[in-house]
Design a protein around this motif. Structure first.
Motif, PDB file in Angstrom:
ATOM      1  N   ILE A   9      31.794 -19.911  42.386  1.00 25.14           N
ATOM      2  CA  ILE A   9      30.962 -20.425  43.477  1.00 25.14           C
ATOM      3  C   ILE A   9      31.508 -21.760  43.971  1.00 25.14           C
ATOM      4  O   ILE A   9      31.590 -22.015  45.170  1.00 25.14           O
ATOM      5  N   GLU A  10      31.911 -22.614  43.026  1.00 26.72           N
ATOM      6  CA  GLU A  10      32.471 -23.910  43.408  1.00 26.72           C
ATOM      7  C   GLU A  10      33.775 -23.745  44.182  1.00 26.72           C
ATOM      8  O   GLU A  10      34.048 -24.467  45.133  1.00 26.72           O
ATOM      9  N   GLY A  11      34.577 -22.746  43.803  1.00 25.32           N
ATOM     10  CA  GLY A  11      35.853 -22.503  44.471  1.00 25.32           C
ATOM     11  C   GLY A  11      35.765 -21.466  45.566  1.00 25.32           C
ATOM     12  O   GLY A  11      36.753 -20.832  45.900  1.00 25.32           O
ATOM     13  N   ARG A  12      34.591 -21.301  46.121  1.00 26.59           N
ATOM     14  CA  ARG A  12      34.275 -20.233  47.070  1.00 26.59           C
ATOM     15  C   ARG A  12      35.282 -20.107  48.208  1.00 26.59           C
ATOM     16  O   ARG A  12      35.969 -21.071  48.578  1.00 26.59           O
ATOM     17  N   VAL A  13      35.341 -18.890  48.767  1.00 27.29           N
ATOM     18  CA  VAL A  13      36.245 -18.584  49.881  1.00 27.29           C
ATOM     19  C   VAL A  13      35.448 -18.556  51.181  1.00 27.29           C
ATOM     20  O   VAL A  13      34.462 -17.814  51.297  1.00 27.29           O
ATOM     21  N   ALA A  14      35.853 -19.352  52.142  1.00 21.26           N
ATOM     22  CA  ALA A  14      35.189 -19.362  53.447  1.00 21.26           C
ATOM     23  C   ALA A  14      35.695 -18.191  54.293  1.00 21.26           C
ATOM     24  O   ALA A  14      36.823 -17.719  54.127  1.00 21.26           O
TER      25      ALA A  14
END
Length: 273
Positions: free
Chosen positions: A246-251
């Motif tokens: 979640i912290e490294g999420r992909v936009a």
């Protein structure tokens, strides 16, 4: 020897959730993934990114299960979106046809691409035919309300009560996910084993839902169970794994971001440098 994990779930065309997220998670955690497709969900960018839902023919699902279970000695399976009562019948029969070390059910309820009556029929079939076969069930807050019959779940104590009620329906373990909808600054999950409730907490990362978080958590639990890890350790690790994702999420061009399954291993490598 390579550990194997099986998933029976729907395809999500953007790659952020469903079978795609499950197989990515298995791969990141060093488990060989085998998948059976139950339906195809594709968001409609011309209509507010609403769901478009197409079920796979039940006979085709049965053929996939037959091929997968004949090719590999599979004893740990994650069940994701099934989508129709006919699909649930096929999957329930396949689960009952052999012994499973673990059946992890991520109970996807009320598909937005279905009419309300059809969705209710699907939910009822899932509750009656698949839930009692599950070793572990991982409902989100909305699903926990439906399965437990509780109108309000706003506290840690109510999460535990919901888990206890769902446990009475048949599964050996219940993991209720508070997510961003539970009031407070922490994302709270509860594991209940029929006697004891274990609470897992992490600081919330933003206030918006991230696509694929629930799929990834259940898939990570499945992968760890396939390795022989015990349930409490599997859930604790899965929460760390999905929190990193979640912290490294992909936009994306969608109204929502998606979990990045590679974030945990990526961060681990950075910490070791």
């Amino acid at each position: 020897m390579v550990d194997l994990a099986y998933v029976i779930a729907g395809s999500e065309a953007t790659g952020g959730a469903g079978l795609q997220a499950d197989l990515k998670t298995f791969q990141e955690l060093g488990v060989y993934g085998v998948g059976t497709l139950t339906c195809i969900v594709s968001f409609d960018p011309k209509n507010g990114w609403g769901h478009r839902f197409v079920p796979v023919d039940p006979g085709v699902i049965a053929d996939q299960i037959e091929a997968a279970t004949a090719a590999h000695d599979l004893d740990v399976v994650k069940i994701g979106m099934l989508g129709t009562p006919a699909t649930i019948d096929v999957v329930a029969a396949a689960l009952a046809a052999q012994q499973w070390r673990h059946v992890v059910l991520d109970p996807v309820l009320i598909c937005k691409g279905q009419e309300p009556g059809a969705a209710l029929d699907t939910d009822t079939a899932l509750r009656e035919k698949v839930l009692p076969l599950a070793t572990v069930v991982t409902p989100n807050l909305f699903e926990a309300k439906i399965l437990s019959g509780m109108e309000v779940i706003e506290t840690e104590e109510q999460l535990i009560e919901a888990a206890q009620r769902i446990h009475a329906l048949g599964p050996e373990y219940v993991v209720v996910k508070g997510g961003v909808d539970l009031p407070g600054d922490e994302a709270v999950d509860v594991l209940y084993d029929g006697a004891q409730a274990t609470v897992f907490k992490a600081e919330k990362i933003g206030a918006e839902r991230v696509s694929g978080a629930g799929c990834t958590l259940a898939a990570a639990i499945t992968a760890e169970l396939a390795k022989g890890v015990d349930i409490e350790e599997a859930v604790a690790f899965a929460k760390e794994f999905v929190t990193a994702g979640i912290e490294g999420r992909v936009a994306a061009n969608t109204p929502f971001d998606t979990v990045w399954q590679g974030a945990y291993v990526e961060q681990l490598a950075l910490d070791q440098d």
